[in-house]
Structure formats: C-alpha cells, structure tokens
Design a protein around this motif. Structure first.
Motif, PDB file in Angstrom:
ATOM      1  N   GLN A 189      -2.278  -9.712  -7.010  1.00 38.51           N
ATOM      2  CA  GLN A 189      -2.980  -8.568  -6.408  1.00 38.51           C
ATOM      3  C   GLN A 189      -2.029  -7.437  -6.030  1.00 38.51           C
ATOM      4  O   GLN A 189      -2.364  -6.264  -6.136  1.00 38.51           O
ATOM      5  N   TYR A 190      -0.812  -7.801  -5.599  1.00 34.86           N
ATOM      6  CA  TYR A 190       0.146  -6.790  -5.154  1.00 34.86           C
ATOM      7  C   TYR A 190       1.408  -6.839  -6.019  1.00 34.86           C
ATOM      8  O   TYR A 190       1.873  -7.909  -6.414  1.00 34.86           O
ATOM      9  N   ASP A 191       1.966  -5.645  -6.280  1.00 40.36           N
ATOM     10  CA  ASP A 191       3.136  -5.532  -7.151  1.00 40.36           C
ATOM     11  C   ASP A 191       4.325  -6.346  -6.645  1.00 40.36           C
ATOM     12  O   ASP A 191       5.128  -6.830  -7.441  1.00 40.36           O
ATOM     13  N   SER A 192       4.455  -6.474  -5.330  1.00 38.94           N
ATOM     14  CA  SER A 192       5.608  -7.186  -4.757  1.00 38.94           C
ATOM     15  C   SER A 192       5.582  -8.677  -5.059  1.00 38.94           C
ATOM     16  O   SER A 192       6.551  -9.381  -4.785  1.00 38.94           O
ATOM     17  N   LYS A 193       4.486  -9.151  -5.650  1.00 37.51           N
ATOM     18  CA  LYS A 193       4.383 -10.568  -6.016  1.00 37.51           C
ATOM     19  C   LYS A 193       4.440 -10.774  -7.532  1.00 37.51           C
ATOM     20  O   LYS A 193       4.257 -11.902  -8.004  1.00 37.51           O
ATOM     21  N   VAL A 194       4.662  -9.691  -8.279  1.00 41.37           N
ATOM     22  CA  VAL A 194       4.630  -9.772  -9.747  1.00 41.37           C
ATOM     23  C   VAL A 194       6.046  -9.800 -10.312  1.00 41.37           C
ATOM     24  O   VAL A 194       6.858  -8.912 -10.041  1.00 41.37           O
ATOM     25  N   TYR A 195       6.327 -10.818 -11.100  1.00 44.84           N
ATOM     26  CA  TYR A 195       7.623 -10.950 -11.766  1.00 44.84           C
ATOM     27  C   TYR A 195       7.796  -9.796 -12.754  1.00 44.84           C
ATOM     28  O   TYR A 195       6.865  -9.477 -13.515  1.00 44.84           O
ATOM     29  N   PRO A 196       8.961  -9.127 -12.765  1.00 45.68           N
ATOM     30  CA  PRO A 196       9.175  -7.989 -13.670  1.00 45.68           C
ATOM     31  C   PRO A 196       8.821  -8.346 -15.114  1.00 45.68           C
ATOM     32  O   PRO A 196       9.219  -9.398 -15.628  1.00 45.68           O
ATOM     33  N   LEU A 197       8.092  -7.458 -15.772  1.00 43.20           N
ATOM     34  CA  LEU A 197       7.566  -7.761 -17.095  1.00 43.20           C
ATOM     35  C   LEU A 197       8.660  -7.958 -18.142  1.00 43.20           C
ATOM     36  O   LEU A 197       8.495  -8.749 -19.074  1.00 43.20           O
ATOM     37  N   ASP A 198       9.783  -7.254 -17.995  1.00 42.49           N
ATOM     38  CA  ASP A 198      10.855  -7.452 -18.973  1.00 42.49           C
ATOM     39  C   ASP A 198      11.447  -8.858 -18.864  1.00 42.49           C
ATOM     40  O   ASP A 198      11.823  -9.470 -19.877  1.00 42.49           O
ATOM     41  N   LEU A 199      11.482  -9.400 -17.635  1.00 40.75           N
ATOM     42  CA  LEU A 199      11.970 -10.767 -17.450  1.00 40.75           C
ATOM     43  C   LEU A 199      10.927 -11.780 -17.925  1.00 40.75           C
ATOM     44  O   LEU A 199      11.272 -12.806 -18.524  1.00 40.75           O
ATOM     45  N   MET A 200       9.656 -11.485 -17.665  1.00 42.30           N
ATOM     46  CA  MET A 200       8.592 -12.374 -18.158  1.00 42.30           C
ATOM     47  C   MET A 200       8.576 -12.395 -19.678  1.00 42.30           C
ATOM     48  O   MET A 200       8.310 -13.444 -20.292  1.00 42.30           O
ATOM     49  N   GLN A 201       8.874 -11.252 -20.287  1.00 39.83           N
ATOM     50  CA  GLN A 201       8.957 -11.211 -21.749  1.00 39.83           C
ATOM     51  C   GLN A 201      10.040 -12.165 -22.254  1.00 39.83           C
ATOM     52  O   GLN A 201       9.849 -12.879 -23.246  1.00 39.83           O
ATOM     53  N   LYS A 320       2.817  -5.623   2.000  1.00 42.02           N
ATOM     54  CA  LYS A 320       3.735  -4.769   2.756  1.00 42.02           C
ATOM     55  C   LYS A 320       4.959  -4.471   1.903  1.00 42.02           C
ATOM     56  O   LYS A 320       5.653  -5.372   1.453  1.00 42.02           O
ATOM     57  N   LYS A 321       5.200  -3.175   1.672  1.00 39.81           N
ATOM     58  CA  LYS A 321       6.357  -2.774   0.876  1.00 39.81           C
ATOM     59  C   LYS A 321       7.537  -2.447   1.781  1.00 39.81           C
ATOM     60  O   LYS A 321       7.397  -1.699   2.745  1.00 39.81           O
ATOM     61  N   VAL A 322       8.682  -3.027   1.470  1.00 37.94           N
ATOM     62  CA  VAL A 322       9.900  -2.791   2.240  1.00 37.94           C
ATOM     63  C   VAL A 322      10.893  -2.042   1.347  1.00 37.94           C
ATOM     64  O   VAL A 322      11.243  -2.540   0.268  1.00 37.94           O
ATOM     65  N   PRO A 323      11.341  -0.850   1.745  1.00 35.45           N
ATOM     66  CA  PRO A 323      12.293  -0.092   0.933  1.00 35.45           C
ATOM     67  C   PRO A 323      13.544  -0.912   0.623  1.00 35.45           C
ATOM     68  O   PRO A 323      14.091  -1.591   1.490  1.00 35.45           O
ATOM     69  N   GLY A 324      13.954  -0.872  -0.641  1.00 37.17           N
ATOM     70  CA  GLY A 324      15.141  -1.599  -1.061  1.00 37.17           C
ATOM     71  C   GLY A 324      14.863  -3.011  -1.539  1.00 37.17           C
ATOM     72  O   GLY A 324      15.776  -3.690  -2.025  1.00 37.17           O
ATOM     73  N   TYR A 325      13.599  -3.451  -1.414  1.00 35.79           N
ATOM     74  CA  TYR A 325      13.244  -4.821  -1.798  1.00 35.79           C
ATOM     75  C   TYR A 325      12.445  -4.872  -3.105  1.00 35.79           C
ATOM     76  O   TYR A 325      11.910  -5.915  -3.470  1.00 35.79           O
ATOM     77  N   GLU A 326      12.389  -3.748  -3.809  1.00 38.53           N
ATOM     78  CA  GLU A 326      11.578  -3.671  -5.023  1.00 38.53           C
ATOM     79  C   GLU A 326      12.063  -4.630  -6.110  1.00 38.53           C
ATOM     80  O   GLU A 326      11.270  -5.092  -6.932  1.00 38.53           O
ATOM     81  N   ASN A 327      13.350  -4.936  -6.122  1.00 40.82           N
ATOM     82  CA  ASN A 327      13.907  -5.776  -7.182  1.00 40.82           C
ATOM     83  C   ASN A 327      14.202  -7.206  -6.737  1.00 40.82           C
ATOM     84  O   ASN A 327      14.985  -7.904  -7.392  1.00 40.82           O
ATOM     85  N   ALA A 328      13.582  -7.621  -5.645  1.00 35.05           N
ATOM     86  CA  ALA A 328      13.866  -8.965  -5.113  1.00 35.05           C
ATOM     87  C   ALA A 328      13.608 -10.058  -6.144  1.00 35.05           C
ATOM     88  O   ALA A 328      14.391 -11.009  -6.271  1.00 35.05           O
ATOM     89  N   MET A 329      12.534  -9.929  -6.931  1.00 32.17           N
ATOM     90  CA  MET A 329      12.199 -10.990  -7.892  1.00 32.17           C
ATOM     91  C   MET A 329      13.159 -11.052  -9.067  1.00 32.17           C
ATOM     92  O   MET A 329      13.149 -12.032  -9.830  1.00 32.17           O
ATOM     93  N   ARG A 330      13.999 -10.040  -9.222  1.00 29.75           N
ATOM     94  CA  ARG A 330      15.002 -10.080 -10.288  1.00 29.75           C
ATOM     95  C   ARG A 330      16.093 -11.106  -9.992  1.00 29.75           C
ATOM     96  O   ARG A 330      16.913 -11.406 -10.874  1.00 29.75           O
ATOM     97  N   THR A 331      16.091 -11.641  -8.782  1.00 33.26           N
ATOM     98  CA  THR A 331      17.045 -12.708  -8.465  1.00 33.26           C
ATOM     99  C   THR A 331      16.549 -14.070  -8.947  1.00 33.26           C
ATOM    100  O   THR A 331      17.246 -15.070  -8.805  1.00 33.26           O
ATOM    101  N   ILE A 332      15.325 -14.102  -9.487  1.00 31.43           N
ATOM    102  CA  ILE A 332      14.821 -15.295 -10.179  1.00 31.43           C
ATOM    103  C   ILE A 332      15.061 -15.058 -11.666  1.00 31.43           C
ATOM    104  O   ILE A 332      14.449 -14.170 -12.264  1.00 31.43           O
ATOM    105  N   PHE A 333      15.945 -15.823 -12.281  1.00 27.60           N
ATOM    106  CA  PHE A 333      16.343 -15.557 -13.667  1.00 27.60           C
ATOM    107  C   PHE A 333      15.409 -16.273 -14.653  1.00 27.60           C
ATOM    108  O   PHE A 333      14.918 -17.378 -14.379  1.00 27.60           O
TER     109      PHE A 333
END
Length: 349
Positions: A189-201, A320-333
């Motif tokens: 439902q919220y972008d902050s819970k969605v794994y980046p599409l380039d990584l999902m690819q 809730k969006k926190v500035p600077g946390y947009e790429n948090a899910m990129r730490t999941i490889f």
C-alpha cells in the motif's frame, strides 16, 4: 444460570491483510469448537477467505447502502440480532465496530474486543527512546479476544486447507510442468514497504534462469499490471497474473505455490493463511510490530539494515515517510532474497 454461548459474531473490516490474519484463528476456533456457530462480518470481497471453515457463516457488510452511517450500524445490529447471536467479538476496535459492540452489550450479550497495543507500537516506532523488542502478534491478540469469551484457541498445530484443484486448463498445465512454483507479490500500500523494482528485477532474472522453476507475479490495478509485465520481459517461465483471473481462482493458485515472496502486505498474509511458506521483505515496518505472516519463521523476514537506518521501524503501517530513509530497502540484497527463498523451499521438504 449463565447461558452457554452457541453463536458468536465476529467483526473485522479494514484492509485485505488484516482480514486474512483472522483466518488462521477462526479456523482453529471452528476446529476446536465444532458445535459453535460463527458469523463473520466483513466486506463481501473477502468472503472467499473463509470458504473452507465449515461452521462459519459469512455476513456481508454493506457499507454503501444498508449499513452506511449510524442508522446503518443500527440496522446491522438488528440484522445480527435476528440471527440469535449470543456473543460479539470485535477484532477491529474502531468506531463502527465499537457502536455495534456497545449495542450488543446493552442488550445483555457478552462482548470482547482486540487490544491493538497502540502504546507499545508507538514505543517501537518512535525516533527517540525507541523500545526495540517483539510485541504481541495480532494472532495472539485475536486469541485473547476469544479467551475473554470463554474459548481457548490453540494455534500451535494449525490446520490448513488442501491445495486447491486448478480448473483452468492453461494454469493447470503450467503447474503440472513446474518442479517449483514461486509467487512474487512486489507491491504494498505504501512506497516505503516496496522493494526497489530494479532489485526485484534482479531477483526475478536470477530465479528465471532455472527453467524448472515457474514464477508467478501478483498485483492489482492497471499500473501494477503494466509494471509486472515489464518485470516479465521475454522470460518464458515468468507469468504476470494481475487481472488475468477472478479473485477466487487467484487464491486457489496461491494455495499451490511452493513459496511466496512478498512485501509486508496482504499477499503474504493470504499465502500464510493457506499454509504456504512466505519470505517477506521489510522496509519502514518491522515484524516486531506483530504482523509477521502466520506460522512463519522470523528467519524468513528480511529486514532493512538498522545499523545504517537506526530509526527503523519508522511506522507500524509504512505510511510515515522519514527523510533520508528512502533507500532503506536497498540494504536487502537480491542474492539474500534468492538464498532465503531457496532455504524456505528446503525447509518445506
């Protein structure tokens, strides 16, 4: 002499994942108390969730007409009262369900409601003085509601429905030729819970290299459908299921999966309620809040790196969006996702 409870009404509206989380508890309740009649009040769309529970009657909540507004809630109470309800279990605990609960209480019926643990969740998600520890799960919170009404529910040996028979010939053929059937639900439902599409690819491309594996992509809406088609590309063992089949058929298909890869979202809870192993990916939220899919190992929950992003989890629902946390899910490889999925498959055997 206190009247024995023979018929219990259970109310839970809200989002798909929240309703799906009631299913394992209600299935256990029905199994332990086969003589108990259960009336489940929810939105009509969710009725297929409960089709395999023998002593459960689904009552469709008509939010647009008959049960709309305060007068509609009075009508809902009257509709339920006519069914000779003995007790009311409020698994939602919001204004609408509270009104109905109070009406039942005033009519002399026993009631109970879920404690959502808002103070504990606030302590888990706040930026300062965070208390980072596992909270009571939603399944345990639901258990407590029924215990209050006198029904002990054991979730330690859960019952799951058998894999559904797939009626559509094309889908049945895909399943028959696949050694492993993998589901991926890349949205939330919220972008902050969605794994980046380039990584999902990258995850999908890696899995698709094994031609004995079939990957089914799940989502809804035109935009998600188009995005999923992009993820499919020209791969012959990856299929976009968005908008292709009715919801009941989609549930039947999910029941046949060997594993589901999901965000912290409804599809993960649907797979879990059907007994499918689920690997979940967590961004702004965290399984400690109590929303880990049913009967799943915490090892299968891949969380973003709290060393790099110490304020995680930043919210319970990801809104809730926190500035600077947009790429948090990129730490999941991507290789972590693939490795955990493979481990989940091995554990299933």
């Amino acid at each position: 002499m206190k009247q024995k409870i023979q018929h219990i009404a259970v109310m839970r509206l809200s989002a798909m994942g929240d309703v799906a989380m009631t299913v394992p508890v209600l299935r256990a309740l029905a199994h332990h108390y086969p003589e108990l009649k259960i009336t489940l009040i929810s939105r009509p769309f969710f009725q297929p969730f409960f089709k395999d529970i023998p002593n459960l009657y689904f009552f469709a909540f008509d939010e647009k007409d008959r049960h709309k507004g305060i007068i509609g809630l009075w009508r809902l109470f009257q509709d339920l009262k006519a069914l000779q309800i003995d007790a009311f279990a409020d698994l939602h605990n919001v204004l609408r369900s509270k009104v109905v609960r109070i009406l039942f209480a005033l009519s002399g019926k026993k009631t109970a409601f879920v404690d959502k643990g808002r103070a504990e969740k606030k302590a888990l998600t706040r930026a300062e003085n965070k208390i980072f520890q596992p909270l009571t799960t939603m399944f345990e919170r639901h258990q407590l509601v029924f215990e209050t009404l006198g029904f002990s529910v054991d979730l330690s040996q859960p019952q799951f429905p058998p894999k559904a028979v797939i009626a559509q010939p094309e889908l049945a053929a895909i399943i028959a030729q696949s050694d492993q059937l993998i589901g991926i639900a890349p949205f939330a439902q919220y972008d902050s819970k969605v794994y980046p599409l380039d990584l999902m690819q990258q995850v999908i491309d890696t899995l698709a290299q094994n031609q004995k594996q079939t990957i089914l992509l799940f989502g809804g809406g035109q935009k998600e459908k188009e995005t999923l088609q992009m993820l499919v590309g020209n791969k012959t063992n990856v299929f976009n299921m968005a908008g292709k089949i009715p919801f009941q058929d989609e549930l039947d298909l999910i029941s046949n999966l060997d594993v589901m890869i999901s965000m912290d979202s409804g599809n993960g809870h649907i797979a879990a309620m059907l007994g499918v192993p689920v690997v979940t990916l967590w961004g702004a939220t965290h399984p400690y809040a109590g929303f880990l899919p049913f009967n799943q190992s915490l090892d299968n929950a891949l969380v973003s790196d709290r060393n790099q992003y110490p304020q995680l989890p930043t919210s319970v629902y990801g809104n809730k969006k926190v500035p600077g946390y947009e790429n948090a899910m990129r730490t999941i490889f991507p290789e972590q996702v693939v490795a955990r999925m493979e481990q989940a498959l091995k554990s299933k055997k």
